[in-house]
Scaffold this motif. Structure first.
Motif, PDB file in Angstrom:
ATOM      1  N   ASN B 339      15.808 120.652  51.905  1.00  0.00           N
ATOM      2  CA  ASN B 339      14.687 121.440  51.429  1.00  0.00           C
ATOM      3  C   ASN B 339      14.556 121.301  49.912  1.00  0.00           C
ATOM      4  O   ASN B 339      15.552 121.408  49.194  1.00  0.00           O
ATOM      5  CB  ASN B 339      14.923 122.911  51.810  1.00  0.00           C
ATOM      6  CG  ASN B 339      13.819 123.763  51.292  1.00  0.00           C
ATOM      7  OD1 ASN B 339      13.806 124.097  50.108  1.00  0.00           O
ATOM      8  ND2 ASN B 339      12.874 124.084  52.141  1.00  0.00           N
ATOM      9  N   PRO B 340      13.353 121.048  49.407  1.00  0.00           N
ATOM     10  CA  PRO B 340      13.207 120.761  47.972  1.00  0.00           C
ATOM     11  C   PRO B 340      13.773 121.834  47.051  1.00  0.00           C
ATOM     12  O   PRO B 340      14.431 121.504  46.051  1.00  0.00           O
ATOM     13  CB  PRO B 340      11.690 120.635  47.798  1.00  0.00           C
ATOM     14  CG  PRO B 340      11.206 120.146  49.118  1.00  0.00           C
ATOM     15  CD  PRO B 340      12.088 120.837  50.139  1.00  0.00           C
ATOM     16  N   TYR B 344      17.151 121.425  44.719  1.00  0.00           N
ATOM     17  CA  TYR B 344      17.065 121.590  43.272  1.00  0.00           C
ATOM     18  C   TYR B 344      18.065 122.641  42.777  1.00  0.00           C
ATOM     19  O   TYR B 344      18.772 122.435  41.777  1.00  0.00           O
ATOM     20  CB  TYR B 344      15.644 121.955  42.828  1.00  0.00           C
ATOM     21  CG  TYR B 344      15.525 121.946  41.336  1.00  0.00           C
ATOM     22  CD1 TYR B 344      15.456 120.742  40.650  1.00  0.00           C
ATOM     23  CD2 TYR B 344      15.560 123.123  40.602  1.00  0.00           C
ATOM     24  CE1 TYR B 344      15.396 120.710  39.273  1.00  0.00           C
ATOM     25  CE2 TYR B 344      15.502 123.095  39.230  1.00  0.00           C
ATOM     26  CZ  TYR B 344      15.424 121.895  38.559  1.00  0.00           C
ATOM     27  OH  TYR B 344      15.382 121.877  37.192  1.00  0.00           O
ATOM     28  N   HIS B 407      11.135 126.996  50.459  1.00  0.00           N
ATOM     29  CA  HIS B 407      10.302 125.796  50.387  1.00  0.00           C
ATOM     30  C   HIS B 407       9.214 125.900  49.325  1.00  0.00           C
ATOM     31  O   HIS B 407       8.303 125.087  49.286  1.00  0.00           O
ATOM     32  CB  HIS B 407       9.674 125.499  51.747  1.00  0.00           C
ATOM     33  CG  HIS B 407       8.841 126.637  52.273  1.00  0.00           C
ATOM     34  ND1 HIS B 407       9.317 127.915  52.373  1.00  0.00           N
ATOM     35  CD2 HIS B 407       7.557 126.671  52.696  1.00  0.00           C
ATOM     36  CE1 HIS B 407       8.357 128.696  52.859  1.00  0.00           C
ATOM     37  NE2 HIS B 407       7.290 127.965  53.052  1.00  0.00           N
ATOM     38  N   LEU B 408       9.310 126.890  48.448  1.00  0.00           N
ATOM     39  CA  LEU B 408       8.215 127.124  47.515  1.00  0.00           C
ATOM     40  C   LEU B 408       8.333 126.269  46.257  1.00  0.00           C
ATOM     41  O   LEU B 408       8.692 126.740  45.190  1.00  0.00           O
ATOM     42  CB  LEU B 408       8.136 128.607  47.173  1.00  0.00           C
ATOM     43  CG  LEU B 408       7.827 129.481  48.396  1.00  0.00           C
ATOM     44  CD1 LEU B 408       8.078 130.944  48.086  1.00  0.00           C
ATOM     45  CD2 LEU B 408       6.382 129.274  48.845  1.00  0.00           C
ATOM     46  N   VAL B 409       8.007 124.985  46.378  1.00  0.00           N
ATOM     47  CA  VAL B 409       8.087 124.099  45.218  1.00  0.00           C
ATOM     48  C   VAL B 409       7.087 124.481  44.142  1.00  0.00           C
ATOM     49  O   VAL B 409       7.316 124.228  42.964  1.00  0.00           O
ATOM     50  CB  VAL B 409       7.888 122.609  45.593  1.00  0.00           C
ATOM     51  CG1 VAL B 409       9.064 122.102  46.400  1.00  0.00           C
ATOM     52  CG2 VAL B 409       6.589 122.370  46.330  1.00  0.00           C
ATOM     53  N   ALA B 410       5.981 125.085  44.548  1.00  0.00           N
ATOM     54  CA  ALA B 410       4.977 125.484  43.554  1.00  0.00           C
ATOM     55  C   ALA B 410       5.545 126.552  42.631  1.00  0.00           C
ATOM     56  O   ALA B 410       5.355 126.510  41.414  1.00  0.00           O
ATOM     57  CB  ALA B 410       3.710 125.984  44.241  1.00  0.00           C
ATOM     58  N   LEU B 412       8.711 127.036  42.002  1.00  0.00           N
ATOM     59  CA  LEU B 412       9.771 126.419  41.201  1.00  0.00           C
ATOM     60  C   LEU B 412       9.208 125.792  39.926  1.00  0.00           C
ATOM     61  O   LEU B 412       9.827 125.859  38.860  1.00  0.00           O
ATOM     62  CB  LEU B 412      10.489 125.359  42.049  1.00  0.00           C
ATOM     63  CG  LEU B 412      11.673 124.652  41.390  1.00  0.00           C
ATOM     64  CD1 LEU B 412      12.787 125.637  41.087  1.00  0.00           C
ATOM     65  CD2 LEU B 412      12.183 123.530  42.283  1.00  0.00           C
TER      66      LEU B 412
END
Lengths: 440, 440
Positions: B339-340, B344, B407-410, B412
């Protein structure tokens, strides 16, 4: 009679640090944007608003390894009274052809795999017997080792509500949302987001190419033999490293002897790869100050805006400074004094902000803080000059390292800050509050 | 019965974040030192004490453009009653053959030029008529334009004490002094000092070469077309950027499909350029978790210390983690979740300290501060897990961005900090003090 050419402000005029910096920043402009591959754009400033082209995640998918089932089929399930379902196969991440999950059925599903049609929820594998019929398991066996686990029966030990362990399509970002705005600096998390939404190339201000050139007939390269009257060239190394540190692609040119024609030729040769040219030495009032001599000729009368102006600044160290532009593209040039500490301080005050302006950054200056001076005796500073002393800053206090002598490179290597003594201050007592530039 | 292979701690054991980090840091060692050119060593850690081979400055020299004279010859001089001296020639920087300055004589001298024999002090050119006989001047005319100025007479308007404007040999550093100690990080000022004392090459720990490899059959490269069930690979981009940011030379390998043989081949191919291998994905409990599958085979039974262990950590996000070493050189490998956001956060907590340890740095962790939580409602966190929430830190307060969903890359991309919620805390009220990791 003065020997210097007449200028508006006169050769004796002392310009302030702020005037000089303002003139530089009023001239230097962010570089023309270019499109770069994502990883080449790291540390660069985005020049476009980036919109999300496709919602993320692009489809409903499982957040767990488990079984995709219908809610009614697992209602009331327990370890004692498990729901027994027929396993119709696997749904792996990246799989396009999906099974249909009917009543009484389950599809084994992997994290990130699309929720198959018919399925309403996901039960984690840890809530099942994994198809082995022997109580709860802690995980699945690898498909390659146990292909039979994608068939047969599974015992589910706990119920799950609708869409449990399901990441909904668009729950992270939605198509049309603004992902990033122009002006954003692209660090790892921003690169992550751009990749996630499918952007492999972005428009940014490129890193400036900075050519660093030291001048002086006395300069010898490190590791060579030092003869009478010679010293090692340190400026071209220090400023190349500092330019990289500021974000530039820096090219170091070996020291050039004090000959105006050679220097002019070298600068002209280097212009092709320079967005900014930085020289050290040859800017003072001596008879061999070759940068001054060469660049007063380099100005093209037919090219408005071309030419380099040499000034005396009300600062210590770093009094003599040159700034202007040269060549057909009006490449900006900063001519710094040759003394190693003077040139380094000048770089921090003038070149670093210029590089960061070329990059399109708005935050171009080093952070400044107030600190309590720790010193054995008062600092003295010449009236009318802004003095920058090397210091070590820690926990709200700053201690000078080395003296005020501008040639103390050894002290500079121990400093992490510049202590600023204003123009109208001639003495700072221990315990007084001073302004400090943090060198990062 | 569990499907997982038996381990000392059992498959359900949750390792703490600190235990996992301690195991990594106990295994990873600074890379073997190599000798590098000075500018290639920027940002690296010095492994040798560097001694000054020659005193700096190496000879008495002038700190001004002016005239080298005898003290007695200028005693009592004033503009009204100047000392009139015979100019015997120029002393330029880098000049080896020096004039002798006798009584009643002066040598025109440039900044950095050796004090010639016979001379005892330097008067700045601004204290003279520059040889023009018409009152004080502001500088010298260029030698190439006015060679006659190196001869004739000069009127000196002010006296100078012994060794005024003279930088004494050895006044910066003395031969035998310790210039820098082993362990110093080489920034621009340290590079300046090393060049100044003639060191063109230094022994340092090199930057680690980090190979970043993402796994997942669902992954597509940015700018390619997304088909059903597919998402864009962002991890390999994000972690390559983050590895560089930590100081590494990072190589990004495109996403590898979920096939153990392919993954094993890819890893073996990449080992030749890896000081550290980082994978994402395939570490959980699914049937297609290919990193787990491939690396349990990669361990060579004949090579002690080889092998990768997969663990569950008491943290969120980032529960499944792998760590160990592979290949004939026991190259360390960290296997992060796919998961991104999980990958990270895992990078920040485990990979970054490993990279910085390989570099020989002692300060391997991100800075941590205490901050006041600004939030509309209390943060909730599962008991027994250390949670890392994305937040924005400013001026002593921190605000969560996005939700806890991993999963909230935005979100991040808007964060500059991680909010740490300890294992025994299930709720944090607005206004409470929390620990924050600053992402820099």
């Amino acid at each position: 009679m003065s020997t210097a050419a007449p200028r508006t402000a006169g050769p004796d005029h002392l310009w302030s640090v702020d005037e000089h910096l303002a003139d530089i920043l009023a001239t230097v402009r962010p570089l023309e944007p270019i499109e770069l591959n994502l990883l080449d754009a790291q540390g660069c400033v985005l020049v476009e608003d980036v919109t999300v082209p496709v919602s993320l995640p692009p489809f409903d998918n499982s957040s767990m390894d488990g079984y995709a089932v219908r809610v009614a089929d697992v209602a009331g399930a327990s370890e004692q009274y498990p729901a027994v379902l027929e396993v119709v196969g696997d749904v792996a991440a990246g799989q396009a052809d999906l099974l249909h999950v009917g009543p009484g059925q389950a599809a084994r599903i992997m994290t990130g795999a699309p929720l198959p049609p018919g399925a309403e929820t996901v039960v984690p594998v840890e809530w099942t017997d994994g198809g082995l019929g022997e109580g709860p398991v802690t995980g699945m066996r690898a498909r390659s080792l146990a292909p039979e686990a994608a068939t047969g029966q599974v015992h589910v030990h706990r119920p799950a509500g609708a869409r449990a362990h399901v990441r909904a399509q668009g729950s992270d970002v939605r198509a049309g949302d603004r992902a990033l705005t122009a002006g954003t600096v692209l660090g790892p998390p921003q690169i992550s987001l751009l990749a996630a939404i499918g952007r492999g190339r972005v428009r940014v201000h490129p890193r400036p190419r900075v050519v660093v050139l030291s001048t002086g007939s006395e300069l010898v390269q490190p590791d060579e033999e030092l003869r009478a009257g010679q010293i090692y060239d340190s400026n071209s190394f220090a400023l190349t490293a500092a330019a990289r540190d500021a974000g530039a692609i820096a090219y170091r040119v070996g020291a050039v002897a004090d000959d105006a024609a050679t220097l002019r030729d070298t600068i002209e040769d280097q212009l092709v790869r320079a967005d900014l040219m930085v020289t050290t030495g040859g800017v003072s009032v001596g008879a061999y100050d070759v940068v001054k001599e060469a660049l007063s000729h380099a100005a093209d009368e037919d090219e408005p805006g071309s030419g380099v102006e040499f000034r005396k600044l009300a600062m210590q160290p770093g009094k003599p400074q040159g700034f202007g532009s040269i060549g057909p593209d009006h490449t900006p040039l900063l001519a710094l004094p040759g003394n190693p500490v003077s040139s380094y301080v000048s770089f921090e005050l003038f070149v670093r902000p210029a590089i960061r302006t070329l990059m399109g950054l708005t935050d171009v200056h080093r952070p400044r803080v107030r600190a309590e001076l720790t010193a054995e005796r008062a600092l003295t500073s010449p009236k009318g000059r802004r003095q920058f002393l090397r210091g070590r800053y820690a926990d709200g206090t700053v201690t000078p390292v080395g003296g005020a002598g501008s040639h103390l490179v050894a002290a500079l290597a121990r400093a992490n800050a510049l202590i600023v003594v204003p123009e109208d201050t001639e003495s700072v007592a221990p315990g007084a509050e001073v302004e400090v530039v943090l060198l990062g």
